[in-house]
Design a protein around this motif. Structure first.
Motif, PDB file in Angstrom:
ATOM      1  N   ASN A   1      -6.811  28.381  23.815  1.00 17.40           N
ATOM      2  CA  ASN A   1      -7.946  27.327  23.841  1.00 17.40           C
ATOM      3  C   ASN A   1      -7.437  26.077  23.739  1.00 17.40           C
ATOM      4  OD1 ASN A   1      -9.807  29.871  24.378  1.00 17.40           O
ATOM      5  ND2 ASN A   1      -9.645  30.159  22.078  1.00 17.40           N
ATOM      6  N   PRO A   2      -8.039  25.109  24.511  1.00 22.60           N
ATOM      7  CA  PRO A   2      -7.602  23.714  24.218  1.00 22.60           C
ATOM      8  C   PRO A   2      -8.504  22.951  23.002  1.00 22.60           C
ATOM      9  CG  PRO A   2      -8.830  23.720  26.138  1.00 22.60           C
ATOM     10  CD  PRO A   2      -8.835  25.020  25.894  1.00 22.60           C
ATOM     11  N   TYR A   3      -7.898  22.272  22.338  1.00 19.48           N
ATOM     12  CA  TYR A   3      -8.259  21.457  21.246  1.00 19.48           C
ATOM     13  C   TYR A   3      -7.943  19.953  21.233  1.00 19.48           C
ATOM     14  CZ  TYR A   3      -9.813  25.948  18.763  1.00 19.48           C
ATOM     15  OH  TYR A   3     -10.433  26.881  18.747  1.00 19.48           O
ATOM     16  N   LYS A   4      -8.831  19.114  20.692  1.00 21.82           N
ATOM     17  CA  LYS A   4      -8.547  17.655  20.549  1.00 21.82           C
ATOM     18  C   LYS A   4      -8.246  17.663  19.092  1.00 21.82           C
ATOM     19  CE  LYS A   4     -10.906  13.709  20.566  1.00 21.82           C
ATOM     20  NZ  LYS A   4     -11.840  12.666  21.081  1.00 21.82           N
ATOM     21  N   LEU A   5      -6.913  17.294  18.942  1.00 18.51           N
ATOM     22  CA  LEU A   5      -6.686  16.781  17.365  1.00 18.51           C
ATOM     23  C   LEU A   5      -6.351  15.339  17.174  1.00 18.51           C
ATOM     24  CD1 LEU A   5      -5.529  17.747  14.726  1.00 18.51           C
ATOM     25  CD2 LEU A   5      -3.110  17.495  15.526  1.00 18.51           C
ATOM     26  N   THR A   6      -7.269  14.832  16.252  1.00 20.31           N
ATOM     27  CA  THR A   6      -7.215  13.316  15.796  1.00 20.31           C
ATOM     28  C   THR A   6      -6.750  13.294  14.297  1.00 20.31           C
ATOM     29  OG1 THR A   6      -9.249  13.310  16.929  1.00 20.31           O
ATOM     30  CG2 THR A   6      -8.318  11.203  15.638  1.00 20.31           C
ATOM     31  N   ILE A   7      -5.567  12.540  14.033  1.00 18.78           N
ATOM     32  CA  ILE A   7      -4.797  12.432  12.712  1.00 18.78           C
ATOM     33  C   ILE A   7      -5.238  11.069  12.338  1.00 18.78           C
ATOM     34  CG2 ILE A   7      -3.069  13.012  11.293  1.00 18.78           C
ATOM     35  CD1 ILE A   7      -1.876  14.506  13.495  1.00 18.78           C
ATOM     36  N   ARG A   8      -5.540  10.480  11.154  1.00 16.74           N
ATOM     37  CA  ARG A   8      -5.650   9.140  10.826  1.00 16.74           C
ATOM     38  C   ARG A   8      -4.565   8.793   9.685  1.00 16.74           C
ATOM     39  NH1 ARG A   8     -11.133   8.494   7.472  1.00 16.74           N
ATOM     40  NH2 ARG A   8     -10.799   9.395   5.674  1.00 16.74           N
ATOM     41  N   ALA A   9      -4.275   7.709   9.385  1.00 16.74           N
ATOM     42  CA  ALA A   9      -3.502   7.338   8.061  1.00 16.74           C
ATOM     43  C   ALA A   9      -3.952   5.937   7.790  1.00 16.74           C
ATOM     44  CB  ALA A   9      -2.022   7.359   8.544  1.00 16.74           C
ATOM     45  N   SER A  10      -4.108   5.626   6.507  1.00 11.47           N
ATOM     46  CA  SER A  10      -4.695   4.281   6.097  1.00 11.47           C
ATOM     47  C   SER A  10      -3.469   3.280   6.334  1.00 11.47           C
ATOM     48  CB  SER A  10      -5.231   4.345   4.739  1.00 11.47           C
ATOM     49  OG  SER A  10      -5.178   3.002   4.342  1.00 11.47           O
ATOM     50  N   ILE A  11      -3.761   2.505   6.751  1.00  5.93           N
ATOM     51  CA  ILE A  11      -2.820   1.376   6.956  1.00  5.93           C
ATOM     52  C   ILE A  11      -2.830   0.151   6.082  1.00  5.93           C
ATOM     53  CG2 ILE A  11      -1.570   2.332   9.153  1.00  5.93           C
ATOM     54  CD1 ILE A  11      -2.928  -0.288  10.217  1.00  5.93           C
ATOM     55  N   VAL A  12      -2.041  -0.732   5.808  1.00 10.17           N
ATOM     56  CA  VAL A  12      -1.923  -1.992   5.077  1.00 10.17           C
ATOM     57  C   VAL A  12      -2.933  -2.876   5.820  1.00 10.17           C
ATOM     58  CG1 VAL A  12      -0.532  -2.837   3.267  1.00 10.17           C
ATOM     59  CG2 VAL A  12       0.305  -2.057   5.589  1.00 10.17           C
ATOM     60  N   GLU A  13      -3.770  -3.699   5.123  1.00  4.95           N
ATOM     61  CA  GLU A  13      -4.548  -4.577   5.685  1.00  4.95           C
ATOM     62  C   GLU A  13      -3.671  -5.923   5.760  1.00  4.95           C
ATOM     63  OE1 GLU A  13      -8.545  -5.621   3.934  1.00  4.95           O
ATOM     64  OE2 GLU A  13      -7.515  -4.769   2.248  1.00  4.95           O
ATOM     65  N   GLU A  14      -3.635  -6.202   7.212  1.00  5.43           N
ATOM     66  CA  GLU A  14      -2.978  -7.166   7.855  1.00  5.43           C
ATOM     67  C   GLU A  14      -3.075  -8.486   7.087  1.00  5.43           C
ATOM     68  OE1 GLU A  14      -2.813  -7.800  12.176  1.00  5.43           O
ATOM     69  OE2 GLU A  14      -3.167  -5.598  12.151  1.00  5.43           O
ATOM     70  N   ASP A  15      -4.442  -8.850   6.975  1.00  6.34           N
ATOM     71  CA  ASP A  15      -4.703 -10.018   6.210  1.00  6.34           C
ATOM     72  C   ASP A  15      -4.264 -10.169   4.798  1.00  6.34           C
ATOM     73  OD1 ASP A  15      -6.448  -8.335   5.727  1.00  6.34           O
ATOM     74  OD2 ASP A  15      -8.232  -9.609   5.876  1.00  6.34           O
ATOM     75  N   GLU A  16      -4.168  -8.977   4.332  1.00  7.08           N
ATOM     76  CA  GLU A  16      -3.553  -8.916   2.869  1.00  7.08           C
ATOM     77  C   GLU A  16      -2.200  -9.252   2.730  1.00  7.08           C
ATOM     78  OE1 GLU A  16      -4.997  -5.483   0.387  1.00  7.08           O
ATOM     79  OE2 GLU A  16      -7.002  -6.516   0.675  1.00  7.08           O
TER      80      GLU A  16
ATOM     81  N   LEU B   1      -0.779 -10.677   5.335  1.00 10.66           N
ATOM     82  CA  LEU B   1      -0.296 -11.998   5.682  1.00 10.66           C
ATOM     83  C   LEU B   1      -0.387 -13.077   4.450  1.00 10.66           C
ATOM     84  CD1 LEU B   1       0.264 -13.006   8.287  1.00 10.66           C
ATOM     85  CD2 LEU B   1      -1.976 -13.762   8.602  1.00 10.66           C
ATOM     86  N   GLU B   2      -1.602 -12.720   3.750  1.00  4.92           N
ATOM     87  CA  GLU B   2      -1.742 -13.645   2.456  1.00  4.92           C
ATOM     88  C   GLU B   2      -0.613 -13.349   1.309  1.00  4.92           C
ATOM     89  OE1 GLU B   2      -5.560 -12.658   0.189  1.00  4.92           O
ATOM     90  OE2 GLU B   2      -6.408 -13.338   2.222  1.00  4.92           O
ATOM     91  N   ASP B   3      -0.115 -12.288   1.164  1.00  4.16           N
ATOM     92  CA  ASP B   3       0.707 -12.014   0.367  1.00  4.16           C
ATOM     93  C   ASP B   3       2.183 -12.755   0.670  1.00  4.16           C
ATOM     94  OD1 ASP B   3      -0.725 -10.683  -1.499  1.00  4.16           O
ATOM     95  OD2 ASP B   3      -0.304  -8.599  -1.018  1.00  4.16           O
ATOM     96  N   LEU B   4       2.443 -12.481   1.985  1.00  2.00           N
ATOM     97  CA  LEU B   4       3.404 -13.077   2.428  1.00  2.00           C
ATOM     98  C   LEU B   4       3.423 -14.681   2.427  1.00  2.00           C
ATOM     99  CD1 LEU B   4       5.811 -11.816   3.975  1.00  2.00           C
ATOM    100  CD2 LEU B   4       4.794 -12.448   6.237  1.00  2.00           C
ATOM    101  N   MET B   5       2.344 -15.133   2.687  1.00  2.00           N
ATOM    102  CA  MET B   5       2.240 -16.772   2.621  1.00  2.00           C
ATOM    103  C   MET B   5       2.456 -17.264   1.282  1.00  2.00           C
ATOM    104  SD  MET B   5       1.350 -18.582   4.887  1.00  2.00           S
ATOM    105  CE  MET B   5       0.383 -19.749   5.722  1.00  2.00           C
ATOM    106  N   THR B   6       1.864 -16.387   0.213  1.00  2.00           N
ATOM    107  CA  THR B   6       1.966 -16.979  -1.131  1.00  2.00           C
ATOM    108  C   THR B   6       3.581 -16.749  -1.349  1.00  2.00           C
ATOM    109  OG1 THR B   6      -0.124 -15.681  -1.441  1.00  2.00           O
ATOM    110  CG2 THR B   6       1.125 -16.319  -3.566  1.00  2.00           C
ATOM    111  N   ALA B   7       4.199 -15.777  -1.097  1.00  2.00           N
ATOM    112  CA  ALA B   7       5.534 -15.767  -1.335  1.00  2.00           C
ATOM    113  C   ALA B   7       6.349 -16.818  -0.685  1.00  2.00           C
ATOM    114  CB  ALA B   7       6.077 -14.443  -0.773  1.00  2.00           C
ATOM    115  N   LEU B   8       5.921 -17.149   0.448  1.00  2.96           N
ATOM    116  CA  LEU B   8       6.676 -18.283   1.390  1.00  2.96           C
ATOM    117  C   LEU B   8       6.353 -19.617   0.797  1.00  2.96           C
ATOM    118  CD1 LEU B   8       6.338 -16.712   5.087  1.00  2.96           C
ATOM    119  CD2 LEU B   8       8.303 -16.882   3.650  1.00  2.96           C
ATOM    120  N   ILE B   9       5.299 -19.675   0.461  1.00  3.99           N
ATOM    121  CA  ILE B   9       4.846 -20.965  -0.331  1.00  3.99           C
ATOM    122  C   ILE B   9       5.614 -21.248  -1.625  1.00  3.99           C
ATOM    123  CG2 ILE B   9       2.974 -22.474  -1.318  1.00  3.99           C
ATOM    124  CD1 ILE B   9       1.279 -21.511   0.803  1.00  3.99           C
ATOM    125  N   ALA B  10       5.628 -20.248  -2.297  1.00  4.77           N
ATOM    126  CA  ALA B  10       6.607 -20.157  -3.436  1.00  4.77           C
ATOM    127  C   ALA B  10       7.971 -20.415  -3.222  1.00  4.77           C
ATOM    128  CB  ALA B  10       6.308 -18.916  -4.227  1.00  4.77           C
TER     129      ALA B  10
END
Lengths: 223, 421
Positions: free
Chosen positions: B116-131, B133-142
C-alpha cells in the motif's frame, strides 16, 4: 734714508720707487722672497716695505726673520689682503704698520715717516716746517714756539700736511686718511674743503708762515 | 595629512569592502552547508522510518507531527507515484518561541509490506536565517573593528619604526644651511630606499655646497686680484699729478680719472667686505656695548653732520649688549649713520634710539623708499654717483650672520631698525 721695497709686482715697485726717490730717499728693491732675504742680510735699512704674497715665500716670514735678527729697521707690510688676521699677525711678528693695497702714495709717505720716527727715538721727534712745530707724541702744535689749540681732526689734517710738505695731497687721500671710513660720499669733498678752511684760518690768525693752498681744485699743498 | 592617517584612511575603506564581500560569501556557504546537513539527516530518518514501518505497522497510523517529527498519510492505490525525495522549506508555529519558526521538510512516497502506498513527510527545525545573519553580522562588525584597531596600532608602530630614519633625514634637512660650513650627513637607515635617498641628498647638497663656495670664493678672489692693478693705476696717476708740469685742464682730467678709480676701489672693497661677511671670516667675537660704540661713532661723524647742518642726537633708553665681531658692529653702525646723514637735508635731524634689544635710526625724509628692495645690492634710491649701492646690503648681510632683523619703515620719517634676538 735708505728704504727697501720687497714687492713682486714690477709696475707697483717702480711707481713706489719713483715716488720715494723724488723725496731723496735711497731706494733698493727686491722682487721675491730670496732676493729680499739677500738684501736684508747684506744691509741695514731705515724702512722696509714688504708685500705678504711673494714668490718663493711669505712676506710674513721675512718680518719674523727681521725680528729674530733683532733688527731696528722699521717694517711696513703692504698687502692686497686687507684681512684683519693678517694685519694682527703681521703686527704681532714685529711689523710697525700695515697698509692695504691700493693706497695713496701720500699715505705711504706719511706711514714711512711715522714708522721711522717712532723707531728712531732720538729725542728730537718734533716735526718742523717753516715756523710750525708739531710734537706727535703729545699732539701739540706750536707756531713760533707759541702753543696753539686745534681740535682732533684739525690736528690730524695739519699732521698729514706737515709730514707731506710741498706735496700735492689729493682730497680723497686726505679724507681717507683723516676721516677714514666715515667719508666716502660725493659731498664729502666739499666737506674736506670746509675743514681745511677752518684750519687755514687758525694758522693764519696765529701767524704761521706756511699756508695750505688749493691746487686746481683737485687737492691741496702746504707751502 | 600625516602618512599614518593617510594610509589608515585607505585601509579602513578597503577593509570594509573586503569584509562585506567576504561576509556575504561566508553566509551563503554556511547556509548551504546547514541545509545540506539537515537534508542528509532527513534522508537518514526516512530510511529508519520505512524500515520501522515494515516491522511495526502501528507507526503507519501517525497522521500528525507530534512527538515524532514525521507524519504518514495513506494514498489510494492505483496511480503511479513519484518515489523520489522532495525537499522544501516552510514555517510552523512553535509554542516555545511563540512564533513561526522555519522548518525543513522531506516529502516522499513509500509502499508498506503489503504494497500500500503512503506519503511520508519528515520535518526538522532549522536555524533562523535572520538570526544567523544577525549573529554573523555582529561577529563581523566586531572583527572589523578589531582589525581596524590592530591595523591602526601596527601601522603606528611599524610606520614609526620604518620611517624613523626618514623623519631624522627631514629634520636634518630642515636645519641644513648652505654655506654654513656644516656638512649634511644623512642618517643610517635599514631601509634601502631611505638609504639611497639619504645618499643622493648628501651628494646633491655636497655639489651645491661646492658651487656655492667656489662662487663666493670667486668674488673674493676677483676683488683681491683687482686691488693690485688698481693700486698701480692710482699711484701712477698720483705721480703724474705730483710732477708739476701739467696745466689745469690736464690736472683736473687726471684727478677725475683718479676719482673714478677710487670709486672702483670702494666698490671693490665693499664687495670684498660682503663676501668676507658671507664667508664668515669675522670670527672673533666680544661683548659689544652699543651705547658706548654709538657714542664713539657719532663723535666721529660730528664734523660731517655739522658740515651738513644735520642735528645728531642719541637717546639711550636702555643698555644694549650683544656678542659679535667688533669690526662688523662698527661697520653696521657706520653704514646706517652715514646713510642717515647723507640722505638728510640741511636743517634736518638724525635720531638714534637705543632700546634693550633694538637700535633705531630716524631721519627726516619726504618720500617713502621701496621697503622690499632697500636692502638689496646695488639698489639706489637716489642718483648718487658716488654711492656704491652696497652700504645697506652690508648692513643686511651682517644682520643675517648674527640672526638680527634689519627693517625699514616710513612714518613721516625714514626709520631703520635693527632688532636683536
Amino acid at each position: 734714508m735708505k728704504i727697501l721695497i720687497i714687492e713682486d709686482e714690477t709696475n707697483l715697485r717702480d711707481t713706489i720707487t719713483q715716488s720715494l726717490e723724488k723725496e731723496k730717499y735711497i731706494v733698493e728693491t727686491a722682487h721675491d722672497y730670496i732676493s729680499g732675504m739677500d738684501k736684508i742680510g747684506g744691509y741695514d735699512y731705515d724702512c722696509i716695505l714688504v708685500d705678504i704674497m711673494l714668490p718663493n715665500g711669505s712676506g710674513l716670514s721675512l718680518v719674523k726673520e727681521l725680528k729674530d735678527m733683532k733688527r731696528r729697521d722699521a717694517v711696513i707690510i703692504i698687502s692686497a689682503k686687507d684681512a684683519v688676521d693678517d694685519k694682527v699677525k703681521g703686527l704681532d711678528l714685529g711689523a710697525d704698520d700695515y697698509l692695504a693695497k691700493p693706497f695713496h702714495l701720500a699715505e705711504l709717505h706719511a706711514r714711512i715717516k711715522s714708522a721711522v720716527r717712532r723707531k728712531s727715538h732720538n729725542g728730537n721727534n718734533a716735526i718742523e716746517w717753516s715756523n710750525i712745530k708739531i710734537l706727535p707724541e703729545q699732539r701739540e702744535v706750536f707756531i713760533n714756539e707759541n702753543s696753539i689749540t686745534l681740535n682732533r681732526k684739525e690736528y690730524d689734517v695739519l699732521y698729514y700736511f706737515m709730514i707731506n710738505p710741498n706735496r700735492l695731497i689729493n682730497k680723497t687721500a686726505l679724507a681717507e686718511s683723516v676721516w677714514g671710513d666715515y667719508t666716502d660720499q660725493a659731498d664729502n669733498l666739499d666737506f674736506v674743503y670746509s675743514q681745511i678752511k677752518n684750519l687755514r684760518k687758525k694758522l693764519k690768525d696765529n701767524g704761521a708762515d706756511a699756508d695750505i693752498q688749493s691746487v686746481y681744485g683737485i687737492g691741496y699743498k702746504m707751502t | 595629512m600625516k602618512l599614518r592617517t593617510y594610509t589608515l584612511r585607505y585601509l579602513i575603506v578597503a577593509l570594509l569592502a573586503v569584509i562585506a564581500l567576504w561576509a556575504s560569501l561566508f553566509y551563503m556557504v554556511i547556509l548551504d552547508e546547514v541545509y545540506d546537513n539537515i537534508d542528509d539527516g532527513l534522508k537518514n530518518s526516512k530510511i529508519l522510518i520505512t524500515r520501522e514501518a515494515y516491522a511495526n505497522e502501528s507507526i503507519l497510523e501517525t497522521r500528525e507531527f507530534g512527538i515524532n517529527q514525521f507524519k504518514v498519510e495513506p494514498l489510494p492505490k492505483g496511480p503511479l507515484y513519484d518515489f523520489s525525495d522532495k525537499f522544501m522549506s516552510g514555517f510552523e508555529y512553535m509554542e516555545y518561541d511563540d512564533d513561526n519558526e522555519p522548518f525543513r521538510y522531506l516529502e516522499t512516497v513509500f509502499n508498506d509490506a503489503h504494497g500500500n502506498p503512503y506519503k511520508l513527510t519528515i520535518r526538522a527545525s532549522i536555524v533562523e536565517e535572520d538570526e544567523l545573519l544577525e549573529d554573523l553580522m555582529t561577529a563581523l562588525i566586531a572583527l572589523y573593528f578589531m582589525l581596524v584597531i590592530s591595523i591602526a596600532l601596527l601601522n603606528h608602530i611599524i610606520l614609526r619604526k620604518v620611517w624613523k630614519s626618514f623623519y631624522i633625514l627631514l629634520y636634518r634637512l630642515k636645519n641644513f644651511k648652505l654655506g654654513s660650513g656644516v656638512k649634511f650627513k644623512a642618517p643610517d637607515s635599514p631601509v634601502t630606499e631611505f638609504k639611497n635617498l639619504g645618499k643622493e641628498l648628501e651628494q646633491v647638497l655636497q655639489r651645491n655646497e661646492t658651487v656655492f663656495t667656489s662662487q663666493k670664493q670667486f668674488i673674493e678672489n676677483a676683488s683681491h686680484e683687482l686691488q693690485t692693478p688698481l693700486a698701480i693705476s692710482l699711484n701712477k696717476l698720483e705721480l703724474i699729478l705730483e710732477n708739476n708740469n701739467l696745466n689745469e685742464e690736464q690736472a683736473t682730467e687726471i684727478s677725475k680719472i683718479s676719482d673714478t678709480l677710487n670709486r672702483l676701489v670702494r666698490l671693490n672693497k665693499s664687495l670684498l667686505m660682503l663676501s668676507r661677511i658671507e664667508n664668515k671670516q669675522f670670527e672673533e667675537e666680544e661683548d659689544i656695548n652699543y651705547n658706548t660704540l654709538v657714542s664713539e661713532i657719532t663723535e666721529e661723524f660730528k664734523d660731517f653732520a655739522d658740515y651738513k647742518e644735520v642735528n645728531l642726537t642719541t637717546i639711550n633708553a636702555a643698555q644694549l649688549h650683544f656678542t659679535m665681531n667688533k669690526g662688523l658692529a662698527t661697520t653696521l653702525l657706520n653704514n646706517l649713520l652715514k646713510n642717515a646723514i647723507t640722505h638728510t637735508k640741511a636743517g634736518g635731524s638724525v635720531e638714534i634710539i637705543i632700546d634693550k634689544n633694538r637700535l633705531t635710526f630716524l631721519n627726516n625724509g619726504d618720500t617713502p623708499l621701496d621697503k622690499d628692495r632697500i636692502f638689496d645690492r646695488f639698489f639706489r634710491s637716489t642718483l648718487n654717483e658716488q654711492s656704491t649701492g652696497l652700504g645697506l646690503a652690508i648692513v643686511q648681510s651682517i644682520a643675517s650672520v648674527y640672526n638680527l632683523t634689519a627693517e625699514y619703515e616710513f612714518n613721516q620719517k625714514h626709520i631703520f631698525r635693527i632688532i636683536f634676538p
